[in-house]
Design a protein around this motif. Structure first.
Motif, PDB file in Angstrom:
ATOM      1  N   LEU A  20      52.663  45.835  46.927  1.00 57.81           N
ATOM      2  CA  LEU A  20      53.880  45.592  47.711  1.00 57.81           C
ATOM      3  C   LEU A  20      54.867  44.714  46.941  1.00 57.81           C
ATOM      4  O   LEU A  20      56.080  44.907  47.029  1.00 57.81           O
ATOM      5  N   LEU A  21      54.338  43.788  46.150  1.00 52.64           N
ATOM      6  CA  LEU A  21      55.226  42.944  45.341  1.00 52.64           C
ATOM      7  C   LEU A  21      55.880  43.767  44.232  1.00 52.64           C
ATOM      8  O   LEU A  21      57.070  43.583  43.932  1.00 52.64           O
ATOM      9  N   ALA A  22      55.127  44.687  43.640  1.00 49.80           N
ATOM     10  CA  ALA A  22      55.701  45.574  42.615  1.00 49.80           C
ATOM     11  C   ALA A  22      56.853  46.384  43.209  1.00 49.80           C
ATOM     12  O   ALA A  22      57.918  46.528  42.599  1.00 49.80           O
ATOM     13  N   LYS A  23      56.658  46.901  44.433  1.00 48.34           N
ATOM     14  CA  LYS A  23      57.717  47.654  45.125  1.00 48.34           C
ATOM     15  C   LYS A  23      58.934  46.756  45.380  1.00 48.34           C
ATOM     16  O   LYS A  23      60.079  47.191  45.246  1.00 48.34           O
ATOM     17  N   THR A  24      58.672  45.492  45.734  1.00 48.75           N
ATOM     18  CA  THR A  24      59.761  44.536  45.976  1.00 48.75           C
ATOM     19  C   THR A  24      60.621  44.389  44.721  1.00 48.75           C
ATOM     20  O   THR A  24      61.854  44.422  44.794  1.00 48.75           O
ATOM     21  N   HIS A  25      59.966  44.263  43.560  1.00 51.55           N
ATOM     22  CA  HIS A  25      60.717  44.112  42.305  1.00 51.55           C
ATOM     23  C   HIS A  25      61.525  45.367  41.970  1.00 51.55           C
ATOM     24  O   HIS A  25      62.645  45.265  41.472  1.00 51.55           O
ATOM     25  N   VAL A  26      60.974  46.527  42.264  1.00 50.77           N
ATOM     26  CA  VAL A  26      61.709  47.784  42.021  1.00 50.77           C
ATOM     27  C   VAL A  26      62.992  47.800  42.860  1.00 50.77           C
ATOM     28  O   VAL A  26      64.079  48.133  42.370  1.00 50.77           O
TER      29      VAL A  26
END
Length: 249
Positions: A20-26
């Protein structure tokens, strides 16, 4: 504080926190543009994290007033978002944020160029990111903490860049900062031996100039002492029996 070895259940929760954090950065990268304020970046970040049913782990952490650290140009880390700070074409912007999913943390940082940036700035961002991958070649059972930092330092210094000494990576789990500390440079001490089940936040902070940094009057924002540009790249990783698993990519 002892280093925690995570159970299979804990690892699953940390995998989801990292995803979910990776998606946030995207999403943040898509939203970032010249003319916006750093406060707008923070508002977007908080909205994204809460939309996933997660808690922004940076907000009110030791009194930090935002969900994301927005550090521009010579700001190394912990830049406080404000309504008056406008992001301009040619800036480089480091976004460091984290979230809590069902009690488990993930922490990651990226540095982006806004529009056309100088060749030197682009090189700094690229080297900083690659230094993370050079470091985690040693994030395997049997190696020690210092092996990671030594690899990061060696890689960055061949380009003439300075690796920040005053700030380090860290263990992570139910707390954002757990043992062990993970320097990005050779400390001359081996540090603990790495074991499967450890979860770590590895985060090179690299300056175009010298490694020296200073704190500004807000007691949070860290800047390069010589005014040179700085970049930051971080992921939460899991030590496995073999290759490390990057949880926040």
């Amino acid at each position: 504080m002892a280093v925690t070895i995570k159970s299979e259940r804990e690892i699953e929760l940390m995998r989801e926190a990292g995803r979910l954090l990776a998606k946030t950065h995207v999403e943040l990268e898509k939203a970032l543009h010249a003319g916006m304020t750093t406060k707008e970046v923070d508002r977007i970040c908080e909205e994204i994290i809460r939309s996933y049913g997660c808690i922004p782990s940076f907000l009110n952490y030791n009194g930090f007033p935002a969900s994301v650290c927005v550090s521009v140009n010579d700001e190394v880390v912990h830049g406080i978002p404000t309504r008056s700070r406008v992001i301009h074409e040619g800036d480089i912007v480091s976004l460091d944020t984290g979230l809590i999913y069902k009690g488990y943390q993930s922490d990651a940082a990226r540095t982006y160029g806004v529009g056309e940036i100088s060749e030197e700035a682009a090189k700094l961002i690229e080297v900083t990111k690659q230094s993370f991958f050079e470091g985690i070649k040693y994030a395997r059972p049997g190696y020690h903490i210092n092996d990671i930092g030594t690899a990061v330092q060696k890689y960055c210094e061949q380009f003439g860049f300075g690796v920040v000494r005053d700030l380090v990576g860290h263990g992570i789990g139910t707390e954002m900062h757990e043992a062990p500390e993970i320097p990005n440079f050779d400390t001359g001490r081996r540090g603990i031996r790495l074991r499967p089940g450890m979860t770590l936040a590895i985060e090179p902070m690299v300056n175009i100039g010298r490694f020296d940094v200073a704190w500004t009057d807000d007691d949070w924002t860290v800047v390069t002492e010589d005014g040179s540009l700085s970049a930051h790249y971080e992921n939460t990783i899991l030590i496995t029996e073999g290759e490390p698993e990057i949880l926040s990519l």
